[in-house]
Enzyme design. Sequence first.
Site, PDB file in Angstrom:
ATOM      1  CE  LYS A 241      -3.670  -2.029   2.910  1.00  0.00           C
ATOM      2  NZ  LYS A 241      -4.856  -1.804   2.076  1.00  0.00           N
ATOM      3  NE  ARG A 315     -11.203  -9.624  -1.838  1.00  0.00           N
ATOM      4  CZ  ARG A 315     -11.547  -8.639  -2.663  1.00  0.00           C
ATOM      5  NH1 ARG A 315     -11.936  -8.936  -3.903  1.00  0.00           N
ATOM      6  NH2 ARG A 315     -11.513  -7.386  -2.286  1.00  0.00           N
TER       7      ARG A 315
END
Length: 464
Positions: A241, A315
């Site tokens: 990130k 996920r």
Amino acid sequence: MESVFVDESSAAVELIPVTPESLHAALEGRPARYARWAQATGFTGEAGGILQIAGDQGELEAALVGYDVGQPLWMLAAAAESLPGGNYRLHEAGLTAEAIERAAVGWGLGRYRFRRYRSEPPTDDTPVRLIWPDGVDRERVTSMVAAVGHTRDLINTAPADLMPDELAAEAEGLAERHGGTARVVADPDEVARDWPCIHAVGRASEHHPRVIELTWGPEDAPPVVLVGKGVCFDSGGLNIKPDSAMRQMKKDMGGAATALGLAGLIMRAGLAVRLTVLVGAVENAVGSRSFRPGDVLTTRSGRTVEIDNTDAEGRLVLADLLDRAGELEPALVVDFATLTGAARVAVGHEIAAFFASDDAWAAALDEPARAWDDPVWRLPLHAPYRHMLESDVADVVNASSGGQAGAITAALFLQDFVPAETPWLHFDIMAFNTRARPGRPKGGEAMGLRAVFAALEARFGRVR
């Protein structure tokens, strides 16, 4: 909770709830100086406004507190945050029992403080306490306040102090306090064998992954499973990130914190359910053992996933947990996760986006979300978007390309791991207040917790 509420006090400052419409009537019959002071200061009774009124000797005699009739939860929150130390008594005339109880909860939430890392003691440590209003369910009030506070504390804790081992210890302590049991899978070989996606996400960190399974309640009660994403810190992995996106990634375990906070509330309230909480606790770190874009992982269910983006790791954690949840043949599965930036684009930071495979359960959230000012908004499980998850080499990819419908495609990915006949709610939450409001300070937040608890209570009731 002892410093927040008190049983009785001979000396207490009266808190008088008012609205712009009721202010004039509330001042009638009171000393004329009340009205003169309100006029002099421009106090109108707007929500959040507070007017402190001095007595003959200069002491604080009363406080007018402006509130929104539609949101009694926050009636006393601003007062709890800003009034000086002492004991206070709510003027209950004209308030419903429900409004009084919610106001008491709001008082408790307004007294929340996170001081773990403050080296200096508070400047005024005189307790600010509310005398218990008549007729409120004290256990319900204290349980709600404690659940939200516990969730906030977990999210606000620095990541170095809440890695997978510490998060597992929190779950174990929670189970012990409420007569439940907690099994923690910590052996790396066992995690790799039985929880392959959780292992893949967390294997680059020196803090080995943990899989937590907490159980509580009568075995013959309806089974309810809460699932929480417990990414204790998310660097993004090899798809690292930027610094601005990484700054608050201590909150990436906000789903697990919410699931544990809700579990504590369910257990303390004694809901008539067989509760299971599943948490995958990992750190998504960067290292020579990081999983990579282009890798193909085999999930716990046997489905294969091609990795498009290592920053879509939550996920993968949930996929293994949801597969386990389905084995329990639950009456309901609820998962909480700080999953996608797309959900924030869709509904902003202050609304919990959710998806539902069951219309009745989705509708059951409407009234409690309004009553407890815990806003949620349903997004569609739009099946035609599944094409965005197609892989050339595996059963599915973990992230769609193109940047569209990101929250929906993430939910569709998760749906593949939930049995079709199982009612399922998926919450894609911010878990963080980016601005301060009465009762809701900047920092970690329990989003969806109050609404889901009230819906569960209405459906299943209590055993005691």
